[in-house]
Enzyme design. Structure first.
Site, PDB file in Angstrom:
ATOM      1  N   LEU A 140      -0.661   3.491   9.780  1.00 51.96           N
ATOM      2  CA  LEU A 140      -0.882   3.616   8.345  1.00 51.96           C
ATOM      3  C   LEU A 140      -1.935   4.689   8.127  1.00 51.96           C
ATOM      4  CD1 LEU A 140      -1.104  -0.131   7.154  1.00 51.96           C
ATOM      5  CD2 LEU A 140       0.857   1.414   6.962  1.00 51.96           C
ATOM      6  N   ASP A 141      -1.851   5.371   6.993  1.00 52.95           N
ATOM      7  CA  ASP A 141      -2.870   6.361   6.654  1.00 52.95           C
ATOM      8  C   ASP A 141      -4.242   5.701   6.587  1.00 52.95           C
ATOM      9  OD1 ASP A 141      -0.854   8.249   6.381  1.00 52.95           O
ATOM     10  OD2 ASP A 141      -0.622   7.878   4.232  1.00 52.95           O
ATOM     11  N   ARG A 142      -5.267   6.509   6.754  1.00 57.21           N
ATOM     12  CA  ARG A 142      -6.648   6.016   6.811  1.00 57.21           C
ATOM     13  C   ARG A 142      -6.987   5.092   5.631  1.00 57.21           C
ATOM     14  NH1 ARG A 142     -11.579   7.276   9.037  1.00 57.21           N
ATOM     15  NH2 ARG A 142     -13.382   7.036   7.673  1.00 57.21           N
TER      16      ARG A 142
END
Length: 306
Positions: A140-142
């Site tokens: 998942l993105d940050r």
């Protein structure tokens, strides 16, 4: 559910009647779809036993036989173990599902980096006495929150990678999009490629990779000019939901990279549910990821109802 057991370095499975159509070879190749190189390693290192003996890989399996696979051998982790306060949604001898908070990378982007979910996974396994290397199956993105799956050994990692590729690991996302989306549901089918003018941004591009996002409107928040949507993906492109909603004029709230408003302190995207069949036990695994943010717009949604 298939009966399984851990005995030292060995994982033992009691062969169910439905596996009588397989040999040891076709169980690995056709049922688990394990990579040839990994299966070859198991054979060469005598890492598979049947009833405690080296098997004939070409003979049909029989109900109640004991199939043993040497899965739990020690590996040096490539991640620095680090304690981080991260919730575990599900765990067994083979895999872990974490609930990733915002502001945390899924894995290090350079040698020695800490503070990532992979560092937390390495510490969690080490603290449990498991000397194995965690492997993230997806990311998942940050600043995206929610369920992330890790594998604990090479065989389950290869199987889960294949399941992800075949879309048999189902993930449901919740997002807050800017503006009011009029239709009740829809599909965004637009290819996604890199943006030549920005190192991390993606964009809709005719020469990009095939990408499909399905969405359903859950709530129209007219006073805030936001729409709460539920999303599922047929493909798993980088920033897919963020790019697709931006492309239809409804970027995610808080998503500065793709033109979102400041109505949320980060991109308002949460991986709320993960569902798959366990490759070894055939048990249905369903993980609901509670919202970590104390944000009333998300808190009002019960993840168990998704």
């Amino acid at each position: 559910m298939i009966q399984t057991n851990k005995k030292g370095n060995w994982f033992e499975i009691t062969v169910p009647v439905e596996w009588e159509k397989y040999t040891v070879e076709t169980l690995f190749k056709d049922f688990w779809k394990a990579p040839k190189k990994l299966v070859h390693t198991f054979r060469m290192e005598k890492g598979v036993l049947l009833n405690g003996q080296l098997p004939d890989w070409t003979l049909p399996l029989r109900k109640s036989e004991r199939l043993s696979v040497k899965l739990f051998t020690e590996e040096e982790s490539s991640y620095v173990p680090q304690y981080l306060n991260v919730e575990v949604l599900y765990e067994d001898d083979h895999l872990i599902v974490f609930n990733k908070p915002a502001g945390m990378d899924t894995h290090p982007n350079e040698d020695g980096q800490t503070g990532t979910l992979a560092n937390a996974a390495a510490f969690h396994m080490q603290a449990s006495g498991e000397v194995n290397r965690p492997r993230h199956i997806h990311r998942l993105d940050r600043d995206t929150t929610g369920a992330v799956l890790f594998a604990k050994n090479p065989l389950i990692a290869a199987i889960l990678d294949k399941m992800l590729e075949e879309r048999s690991i189902k993930r449901i996302y919740l997002a807050l999009a800017d503006g009011i989306i009029r239709q009740k549901k829809g599909t965004i089918d637009k290819p996604i490629g890199r943006d030549r003018h920005h190192p991390t941004r993606r964009r809709v591009s005719e020469t990009g990779q095939h990408a499909i996002t399905h969405f359903k409107v859950l709530e129209k928040l007219k006073q805030k000019n936001l729409t709460l949507v539920q999303c599922t993906l047929d493909t798993g492109r980088t920033h897919q939901i963020r790019v697709h909603f931006s492309s239809i004029g409804h970027p995610l709230a808080g998503d500065e990279l793709y033109g979102g408003s400041d109505a949320f302190y980060r991109q308002a995207l949460h991986a709320a549910k993960m569902e798959f069949t366990h490759p070894f036990t055939q048990e249905k695994i369903i993980c609901h990821a509670p919202f970590i943010d104390e944000e009333p717009i998300f808190i009002n949604i019960d993840p168990n109802e998704i």
